[in-house]
Enzyme design. Sequence first.
Site, PDB file in Angstrom:
ATOM      1  N   GLY A   1     -77.555  27.314  -5.377  1.00 14.16           N
ATOM      2  CA  GLY A   1     -76.798  26.241  -6.051  1.00 14.16           C
ATOM      3  C   GLY A   1     -77.059  24.887  -5.416  1.00 14.16           C
ATOM      4  O   GLY A   1     -76.202  24.008  -5.422  1.00 14.16           O
TER       5      GLY A   1
ATOM      6  N   GLU B   1     -52.710  15.487  -6.976  1.00  9.83           N
ATOM      7  CA  GLU B   1     -53.976  14.730  -7.013  1.00  9.83           C
ATOM      8  C   GLU B   1     -53.936  13.811  -8.226  1.00  9.83           C
ATOM      9  O   GLU B   1     -53.522  14.246  -9.302  1.00  9.83           O
ATOM     10  CB  GLU B   1     -55.175  15.677  -7.187  1.00  9.83           C
ATOM     11  CG  GLU B   1     -55.375  16.638  -6.036  1.00  9.83           C
ATOM     12  CD  GLU B   1     -56.611  17.498  -6.244  1.00  9.83           C
ATOM     13  OE1 GLU B   1     -57.592  17.301  -5.531  1.00  9.83           O
ATOM     14  OE2 GLU B   1     -56.584  18.373  -7.133  1.00  9.83           O
TER      15      GLU B   1
ATOM     16  N   HIS C   1     -56.225  27.433  -1.295  1.00  6.89           N
ATOM     17  CA  HIS C   1     -55.879  26.494  -0.226  1.00  6.89           C
ATOM     18  C   HIS C   1     -54.404  26.543   0.173  1.00  6.89           C
ATOM     19  O   HIS C   1     -54.071  26.586   1.358  1.00  6.89           O
ATOM     20  CB  HIS C   1     -56.214  25.067  -0.659  1.00  6.89           C
ATOM     21  CG  HIS C   1     -57.632  24.873  -1.073  1.00  6.89           C
ATOM     22  ND1 HIS C   1     -58.688  25.423  -0.384  1.00  6.89           N
ATOM     23  CD2 HIS C   1     -58.185  24.180  -2.108  1.00  6.89           C
ATOM     24  CE1 HIS C   1     -59.825  25.057  -0.975  1.00  6.89           C
ATOM     25  NE2 HIS C   1     -59.541  24.328  -2.015  1.00  6.89           N
TER      26      HIS C   1
HETATM   27  N1  NDP Z   1     -67.435  20.948  -6.805  1.00  8.48           N
HETATM   28  C1  NDP Z   1     -66.438  20.869  -5.926  1.00  8.48           C
HETATM   29  O1  NDP Z   1     -65.865  19.798  -5.650  1.00  8.48           O
HETATM   30  C2  NDP Z   1     -65.982  22.107  -5.229  1.00  8.48           C
HETATM   31  C3  NDP Z   1     -66.531  23.350  -5.542  1.00  8.48           C
HETATM   32  N2  NDP Z   1     -66.138  24.453  -4.844  1.00  8.48           N
HETATM   33  C4  NDP Z   1     -66.727  25.740  -5.148  1.00  8.48           C
HETATM   34  O2  NDP Z   1     -68.145  25.690  -4.998  1.00  8.48           O
HETATM   35  C5  NDP Z   1     -68.784  26.588  -5.897  1.00  8.48           C
HETATM   36  C6  NDP Z   1     -69.856  25.843  -6.678  1.00  8.48           C
HETATM   37  O3  NDP Z   1     -69.195  24.826  -7.412  1.00  8.48           O
HETATM   38  P1  NDP Z   1     -69.999  23.655  -8.124  1.00  8.48           P
HETATM   39  O4  NDP Z   1     -71.120  23.193  -7.284  1.00  8.48           O
HETATM   40  O5  NDP Z   1     -68.969  22.692  -8.562  1.00  8.48           O
HETATM   41  O6  NDP Z   1     -70.595  24.415  -9.380  1.00  8.48           O
HETATM   42  P2  NDP Z   1     -71.815  24.035 -10.351  1.00  8.48           P
HETATM   43  O7  NDP Z   1     -71.363  24.338 -11.723  1.00  8.48           O
HETATM   44  O8  NDP Z   1     -72.321  22.657 -10.065  1.00  8.48           O
HETATM   45  O9  NDP Z   1     -72.910  25.130  -9.952  1.00  8.48           O
HETATM   46  C7  NDP Z   1     -73.753  25.046  -8.807  1.00  8.48           C
HETATM   47  C8  NDP Z   1     -75.114  25.611  -9.124  1.00  8.48           C
HETATM   48  O10 NDP Z   1     -75.032  27.010  -9.288  1.00  8.48           O
HETATM   49  C9  NDP Z   1     -76.052  27.445 -10.184  1.00  8.48           C
HETATM   50  N3  NDP Z   1     -75.401  28.280 -11.189  1.00  8.48           N
HETATM   51  C10 NDP Z   1     -74.381  27.943 -11.999  1.00  8.48           C
HETATM   52  N4  NDP Z   1     -74.030  28.985 -12.771  1.00  8.48           N
HETATM   53  C11 NDP Z   1     -74.854  29.994 -12.443  1.00  8.48           C
HETATM   54  C12 NDP Z   1     -74.994  31.327 -12.898  1.00  8.48           C
HETATM   55  N5  NDP Z   1     -74.179  31.824 -13.835  1.00  8.48           N
HETATM   56  N6  NDP Z   1     -75.950  32.084 -12.341  1.00  8.48           N
HETATM   57  C13 NDP Z   1     -76.763  31.591 -11.387  1.00  8.48           C
HETATM   58  N7  NDP Z   1     -76.673  30.331 -10.920  1.00  8.48           N
HETATM   59  C14 NDP Z   1     -75.729  29.550 -11.439  1.00  8.48           C
HETATM   60  C15 NDP Z   1     -76.662  26.201 -10.801  1.00  8.48           C
HETATM   61  O11 NDP Z   1     -77.926  25.981 -10.179  1.00  8.48           O
HETATM   62  P3  NDP Z   1     -79.317  26.123 -10.962  1.00  8.48           P
HETATM   63  O12 NDP Z   1     -79.079  25.645 -12.346  1.00  8.48           O
HETATM   64  O13 NDP Z   1     -80.231  25.261 -10.132  1.00  8.48           O
HETATM   65  O14 NDP Z   1     -79.685  27.562 -10.893  1.00  8.48           O
HETATM   66  C16 NDP Z   1     -75.710  25.093 -10.409  1.00  8.48           C
HETATM   67  O15 NDP Z   1     -76.351  23.853 -10.194  1.00  8.48           O
HETATM   68  C17 NDP Z   1     -67.666  27.161  -6.760  1.00  8.48           C
HETATM   69  O16 NDP Z   1     -67.330  28.416  -6.237  1.00  8.48           O
HETATM   70  C18 NDP Z   1     -66.515  26.187  -6.580  1.00  8.48           C
HETATM   71  O17 NDP Z   1     -65.255  26.801  -6.704  1.00  8.48           O
HETATM   72  C19 NDP Z   1     -65.243  24.372  -3.803  1.00  8.48           C
HETATM   73  C20 NDP Z   1     -64.662  23.183  -3.444  1.00  8.48           C
HETATM   74  C21 NDP Z   1     -64.945  21.946  -4.161  1.00  8.48           C
HETATM   75  O1  LIG Z   2     -61.424  23.077  -3.590  1.00  6.34           O
HETATM   76  C1  LIG Z   2     -60.972  22.095  -4.165  1.00  6.34           C
HETATM   77  O2  LIG Z   2     -60.451  21.110  -3.425  1.00  6.34           O
HETATM   78  C2  LIG Z   2     -60.350  19.792  -3.956  1.00  6.34           C
HETATM   79  C3  LIG Z   2     -59.473  18.993  -2.986  1.00  6.34           C
HETATM   80  O3  LIG Z   2     -60.140  18.955  -1.783  1.00  6.34           O
HETATM   81  P1  LIG Z   2     -60.207  17.725  -0.775  1.00  6.34           P
HETATM   82  O4  LIG Z   2     -61.597  17.732  -0.289  1.00  6.34           O
HETATM   83  O5  LIG Z   2     -59.796  16.504  -1.532  1.00  6.34           O
HETATM   84  O6  LIG Z   2     -59.270  18.072   0.284  1.00  6.34           O
HETATM   85  C4  LIG Z   2     -59.806  19.810  -5.354  1.00  6.34           C
HETATM   86  O7  LIG Z   2     -59.809  18.507  -5.892  1.00  6.34           O
HETATM   87  C5  LIG Z   2     -60.693  20.711  -6.196  1.00  6.34           C
HETATM   88  O8  LIG Z   2     -60.155  20.823  -7.508  1.00  6.34           O
HETATM   89  C6  LIG Z   2     -60.773  22.102  -5.602  1.00  6.34           C
HETATM   90  O9  LIG Z   2     -61.779  22.853  -6.276  1.00  6.34           O
END
Ligand code: NDP
Ligand SMILES: O=C1O[C@H](COP(=O)(O)O)[C@@H](O)[C@H](O)[C@H]1O
Length: 469
Positions: A17, A219, A243
């Site tokens: 990812g 938030e 969290h």
């Molecule tokens: N975004 C945020 O602020 C936060 C996210 N998280 C957690 O981090 C994780 C990733 O979140 P986020 O980056 O937002 O997600 P994204 O939707 O941006 O996905 C990340 C990457 O994962 C790959 N991907 C997506 N779906 C699939 C699939 N079905 N199969 C295989 N690869 C896939 C893609 O890469 P490609 O297309 O290159 O294969 C994509 O760019 C989640 O578990 C989320 O809960 C936690 C805290 C904060």
């Molecule tokens: O994991 C998550 O956390 C953020 C809040 O995190 P912080 O970095 O601001 O402390 C939340 O906004 C998001 O929805 C959630 O996926």
Amino acid sequence: MAQLTAPDAPVIIVLFGATGDLAKRMVLPAFYTLAEQHLMPENYLLIGTGRGQVSDEQFAQHIHDALTEFATAPQPDEWARFSSRVRFAGGGFTVDDPGELVDAVARARQDLGENAQLINYLAVPPVAFQGFTAAIGAHGLAKGCRAVYEKPFGSSPSDFRTLNAAVHEVLDESQVYRIDHFLGKEATQDLHVLRFANSLFAGAWNAEHIESVQIDAPENLDIDDRAGFYDATGAMLDMMITHLFQVAAEVAMEQPASMDADDLQSAREEVIGCFRPLDPAEVVLGQYDGYREVKGIAPDSTTDTFVAARMWVDNDRWRGVPFLMRTGKRMAASTQRVSVVFKAPASTPFPIPADGGVLSFSLAGNGAVDLSMVVKEPGPGLSLVISDASIVLGDVEGADALPPYVRLIHDVLIGDRSLFTRPDGLASAWNVLQPVLDHRPAVQPYPQGSWGPAAAAQLAAPGRWLLGQ
Ligand SMILES: NC(=O)C1=CN([C@@H]2O[C@H](COP(=O)(O)OP(=O)(O)OC[C@H]3O[C@@H](n4cnc5c(N)ncnc54)[C@H](OP(=O)(O)O)[C@@H]3O)[C@@H](O)[C@H]2O)C=CC1
Ligand SMILES: O=C1O[C@H](COP(=O)(O)O)[C@@H](O)[C@H](O)[C@H]1O
């Protein structure tokens, strides 16, 4: 705290990812910060991976752009050192087809040596955890590796059990690092340090002295460009079961036998087993007005963008003390505060103002600890007022606070699992949520910029939420 040091052994990080949202906001900037602060080993390689075809140069440019947007633009010398260690392996990674990744890891091992520590970091949506884990096992990338999983670890109780079993088919539990970045926040760590290091609080940390605990994380943020993920997840899973429960466990846990990783992790995860399953009548779900018009959200979505709950901890220390938890999107404020509200003295020689004894922790940024107390208003009479004292953690002498992802990824590099979650704690957390999943309260609308549905205020009765009312 001991000075952080870089691990000696070379490291190969495989970032699944790597071009996703979390990677660009948090994970890639965290790796760069670690490199900048000389906390990466002398020899390391960072291999981004994904389904697309991205060249090493394009991936390096992507990281540069991410740093410029979400951190600070890198200095040329430091950037040259870092970018020379960045690779990309495209073509996806499944059990049937390893794409370019296996060859890329083999080349990295040739460069860094067979003793290089492999770290598989799954910065992908939870739905992809199982497939990648199976492929890691099938293509020989599991042996001796550390595997980092983002949250939420599972999307329902049964999905959690299936995922956990699938992970344990490939990896030993000691190899697994389930991230909950609230545990990496400076002030969250002070929840246990302050209490166990100061007898002033240690002796009063129980139902005899504490009236309620409030864990409040409103938030004013929207869901940005995460509509697909958020609409399938909602506030209860995105924030509360993850969290807020972990923070509640930090407040409620018994004193660990030592601060060793296993003891601290055990103390925190075990108390979740004492959290009473939530009564749906003590849970309020909300959805902000206009959510259904956001691009990518179903027009009839019933996803919760707000949750407030009153939870009870069934052990002698906490019997009868409500743990009030609240979080939501597009609310009136953005703050993350844990407040321990102490009872007023049973008898006093004068009437005292309400809410006088509150110890609260701001989890945002580098964190702060605030104590509000009843004091005599200076002057001739005997008038009592509430006044506050604040410790800004970033200003503490010698402070060198690390952002949560930097701290937690460093822990992965050195093999310290104390601030990561464990399956017994997560299984308990899902049990606590089960009644609400079985009898889901109706989602109530709330205006953007508000404190959520009015019904949430009732959960705090006869007291009140300290923030916003
Ligand atoms: N975004 C945020 O602020 C936060 C996210 N998280 C957690 O981090 C994780 C990733 O979140 P986020 O980056 O937002 O997600 P994204 O939707 O941006 O996905 C990340 C990457 O994962 C790959 N991907 C997506 N779906 C699939 C699939 N079905 N199969 C295989 N690869 C896939 C893609 O890469 P490609 O297309 O290159 O294969 C994509 O760019 C989640 O578990 C989320 O809960 C936690 C805290 C904060
Ligand atoms: O994991 C998550 O956390 C953020 C809040 O995190 P912080 O970095 O601001 O402390 C939340 O906004 C998001 O929805 C959630 O996926």
